[in-house]
Write an enzyme that holds these catalytic residues in place. Sequence first.
Site, PDB file in Angstrom:
ATOM      1  N   ASP A  81       0.857  -1.189   0.000  1.00 14.50           N
ATOM      2  CA  ASP A  81       0.000   0.000   0.000  1.00 14.50           C
ATOM      3  C   ASP A  81       0.892   1.238   0.000  1.00 14.50           C
ATOM      4  OD1 ASP A  81       0.812  -0.714   2.681  1.00 14.50           O
ATOM      5  OD2 ASP A  81      -0.549   0.815   3.435  1.00 14.50           O
TER       6      ASP A  81
ATOM      7  N   GLU B 102       0.073  -0.903   5.872  1.00 16.11           N
ATOM      8  CA  GLU B 102       1.112  -0.391   6.773  1.00 16.11           C
ATOM      9  C   GLU B 102       0.973   1.112   6.972  1.00 16.11           C
ATOM     10  OE1 GLU B 102       5.074   1.161   8.068  1.00 16.11           O
ATOM     11  OE2 GLU B 102       3.914   1.709   6.312  1.00 16.11           O
TER      12      GLU B 102
END
Length: 443
Positions: A80, A148
């Site tokens: 991400d 994250e």
Amino acid sequence: MKSALAVERLQELVRIPTVSRADAATTEWTEFTRFAVALRKLYPLCHSRLERETVLEHSLVFLWRGRSSTEPSVLLAHYDVVAASNEGWKRPPFAAELSGKGEEQLIWGRGTLDNKGSVVAILEAVESQLEAGLVPAQDIYLCFGHDEETNGTGASAIVDLLEKRGVKPIMVLDEGGAIVDDVFDQIDAPMAVVGVAEKGTATLRLTVDQQGGHASTPPRLPAAVRLAQAIVRLNSRPFASHLTPTAADLLRTLGAHAGGFTGFLLRNVSWTRGLLLPILVRKSSELAAMLRTTQAVTIIEGGQATNALPERVSAIINVRIAINSSLEATLAHVTRAIGDQRVRITVESPGEPSPVSPTTGLAWELLRSTIEKSFPGTIVTPYVQNGATDSRHFTRISRGVYRFTPFAMAREVRDTLHARNERMLVSSYLDGINFYRALIASL
Ligand SMILES: [Zn+2]
């Protein structure tokens, strides 16, 4: 040419905007699915020979079975990325454009450094080692988190799964330090800084409640002023610096390569610390952050109307807790520094510092020697990371958690992390693939 294809694959994956947002409802999960589908097409051997499963729908776990399962390792990264709009970018953030030539060639885009570049470099390395017929000596897990950047639950869910299965990695390698040559002005050689611990990250809120009223008749100490006083007091009483064993390790490594009086001070840090620490704290905010807990005001709130006294004002303090300290000690310092009971201090999100991974033993030696072989002339040193990463969850199942991104990052490039114009040298990316190839072969 093979490396040209590796670059094309990175471009294709950077173009998929896997942006994670704090509000999961506004996240475009279809992009995450698209990313996983693209991986399947681009890395067919990884998908046919490794066991693959998904955790919480979008985190990916691959198991590459080795000849033995007794000492597994984990290569960890997240795919991400933080949001980016075209504004202020020299090249659009999700176009993965190339610029320049040869050693200077750059690939532009969100995620190139943080941290899709690592995900892709790991897969490139594994795919090519599979093609070469390598069977690792020990099991290797590839774990790719999907949230994250929003401090999500993907990585902890992966750890839950591994823990349930009794997996105890001897090494977990996540993003973190990099190859830098401009952090320590005493040293000319490039340095690989490997995070062996990360500071705790916590959010505190200071709140002052007070009877409101009309702005025309203010009390002697309005809520906003009381809060401002508290902030100023806190800011004028920084946390004390301490020489942790990790900081001492780093300073001695620097000393071994630095000349003159500075080199002498650094090499003998255990008895020159009284002289040395104040100099270092003044000279470099990066070194200062490694030696002590830091605090920064990030949000100030209060007031509704231009002519009314606010009944509540508050400030958010982001603290990064030194590895030899704790949230409790931090709160005690903040309370003492402010010295005003009418300023309420609450913890909004707690985060203790991580344990410190060893700088001796098999996992460390393997990592150190692979870095030295892959990047000749580079000095390897442990350091303490300021930011929190997914790796902190893995300290539950492994003592050997290390944080190192195998890319060269000069300051101007590091400054683009989470900012505009994120980009990476193409040569760095290719060197990173070679590093992971070498590491895999020695695991
Ligand atoms: Zn990251």
